[in-house]
Design a protein around this motif. Structure first.
Motif, short mmCIF file in Angstrom:
data_model
loop_
_atom_site.label_atom_id
_atom_site.label_comp_id
_atom_site.label_asym_id
_atom_site.label_seq_id
_atom_site.Cartn_x
_atom_site.Cartn_y
_atom_site.Cartn_z
N ARG A 23 75.42 -40.18 48.45
CA ARG A 23 75.82 -39.22 49.49
C ARG A 23 75.04 -39.45 50.79
O ARG A 23 75.52 -39.07 51.87
N ILE A 24 73.86 -40.06 50.71
CA ILE A 24 73.10 -40.31 51.93
C ILE A 24 73.23 -41.77 52.37
O ILE A 24 72.46 -42.24 53.22
N TRP A 26 73.24 -44.76 50.43
CA TRP A 26 72.60 -45.85 49.71
C TRP A 26 73.59 -46.53 48.77
O TRP A 26 74.52 -45.90 48.26
N ALA A 307 66.94 -37.27 47.22
CA ALA A 307 67.88 -37.65 48.28
C ALA A 307 67.48 -37.03 49.61
O ALA A 307 67.54 -37.69 50.66
N ALA A 308 67.06 -35.78 49.58
CA ALA A 308 66.68 -35.11 50.82
C ALA A 308 65.47 -35.78 51.45
O ALA A 308 65.41 -35.95 52.68
N THR A 311 66.35 -38.85 53.35
CA THR A 311 67.07 -38.63 54.62
C THR A 311 66.14 -38.27 55.75
O THR A 311 66.49 -38.47 56.92
N THR A 312 64.99 -37.72 55.44
CA THR A 312 64.12 -37.19 56.49
C THR A 312 62.91 -38.07 56.78
O THR A 312 62.33 -37.98 57.88
N LEU A 384 71.02 -32.18 52.66
CA LEU A 384 71.14 -33.65 52.78
C LEU A 384 71.64 -34.07 54.16
O LEU A 384 71.97 -35.23 54.37
N GLY A 385 71.68 -33.13 55.08
CA GLY A 385 72.05 -33.46 56.45
C GLY A 385 73.54 -33.51 56.68
O GLY A 385 74.34 -33.27 55.83
#
Length: 385
Positions: A23-24, A26, A307-308, A311-312, A384-385
């Protein structure tokens, strides 16, 4: 930040991690040693924190549609006397969702369907990783080597990768309890969505499903490694005189449907959940006893948090440092609470201790069960943005 990842282990935690990573942005390969990518467990209750994690991963709606909300239930004695009541409607008001019950095979299928088939490698065993290349992790497999920016070790309570990364850790230990469980062959009339019954050194519980069938489980104090030629017959002898619907649940079960597993846990907390570009997740990181119903929920939290973090943060190393800082204190606290719940619940066997526990539960305020659940289920998921 994007990259490539190898997830070792195709259970609930591993699949959830793969979904989050995809979802991000990868590229992900899931490697599972079993011949069939499926979960052999019977049923599972997901608390609000697990459902919230599934929402972040984009599969919460599908799981809710397949699950049965648990609005009614509680804890009883073998004779049927109620000790505590669970009010799912109050939990829903507080958290936005009640606890839900679903077959593990259904949950596993929904997680698999959220991933493209080509990213799943089955019947492939991973026993070690090569960390010698700067900025990369190489994963030897049967037909070659998978090269990745990140490896997620979700290979269970007996994780081989954990043993390689933390060779000084004592590893999992037997909890003192063993569990037998099954899903009924046909629907069974039930008064409650979920229920536990506590006897002397034993627990019997059920989870009702949307099709009217149910999962039952029996947890017993036992030496490890004990197995029975006819496990269902043993269950009937042990629980046949307990209150309804326990005999009916056993009568609705095929003998070959009964699963039997000893319960192991990481009683010694890990000093870290990460090493270089490798992250431990789920039971590989914090295997716990099932007494709070939080094992899978914590693995789902892990997946969302990993995952979060990616992303950051600007690097894999800094993301994994954040993941470790967020997940280790919380999951280890839940594991300690689960162990204590087992000692004060199912594992108590002395008649005086059992009587004192039962009296305390019976006299406790009606909201105590809800507050106990909220203590661990009220988790705010990351974005997750």
């Amino acid at each position: 930040m994007g990259g490539s990842a190898v997830v070792v282990g195709g259970g609930i935690g591993g699949l959830a991690a793969a979904i989050g990573l995809r979802r991000i942005g990868w590229e992900v390969t899931v490697v599972e040693r079993a011949r069939v990518l499926a979960d052999a467990g019977a049923g599972i209750s997901l608390h609000a924190n697990g459902v919230r994690a599934l929402d972040v991963l984009g599969v919460g709606e599908a799981v809710r549609a397949a699950a049965r909300p648990q609005y009614t239930g509680g804890t009883r004695t073998p004779r049927g006397t109620r000790l505590a009541r669970m009010d799912g409607a109050v939990l829903e008001r507080e958290l936005g969702t009640p606890i839900v019950g679903v077959r593990r095979t259904v949950l596993h299928r929904l997680l698999r369907e959220a991933l493209p088939a080509e990213c799943l490698l089955i019947e492939v065993e991973v026993t070690s990783v090569d960390r010698s290349a700067p900025g990369r992790v190489r994963v030897p497999v049967r037909d070659g080597v998978l090269d990745a920016d990140l490896v997620v070790a979700a290979d269970g309570v007996h994780s081989r990768l954990r043993g390689q990364l933390l060779p000084g850790h004592p590893g999992p230990v037997y909890s003192g309890s063993t569990v037998l469980r099954a899903v009924t062959e046909h629907p069974v009339p039930l008064r409650t969505d979920f229920e536990l019954t506590w006897g002397k050194g034993a627990e019997f519980g059920h989870i009702a499903f949307t099709d009217g069938r149910a999962e039952w489980h029996a947890v017993l104090n036992s030496p490890p490694g004990i197995r029975h030629a006819d496990a269902l017959a043993v269950m009937r002898r042990r629980f046949g005189d307990w209150h309804d619907p326990i005999p009916a649940l056993l009568d609705a079960t095929r003998p070959d449907a009964v699963l039997h597993h000893d319960i192991h846990e990481l009683a010694t907390p890990l000093p870290a959940y990460t090493e270089g570009r490798i992250a431990l997740l789920g039971d590989a990181a914090h295997a716990m006893t099932p007494n709070l119903g939080q094992g899978a929920c914590q693995a789902l939290e892990d997946a969302a948090a990993l995952a979060a973090a990616l992303t950051t943060e600007s690097t894999v190393e800094s993301a994994l440092a954040r993941y470790d800082a967020e997940r280790r204190p919380r999951s280890q606290s839940v594991a300690r609470a689960a162990r204590q719940a087992g000692r004060m619940g199912q594992q108590l066997s002395h008649p005086l201790a059992v009587a004192l526990r039962n009296t305390g539960l019976w006299l406790a305020p009606s909201g105590m069960t809800v507050r106990a659940i909220l203590r661990h289920a009220d988790w705010v998921p990351p974005s997750l943005g």
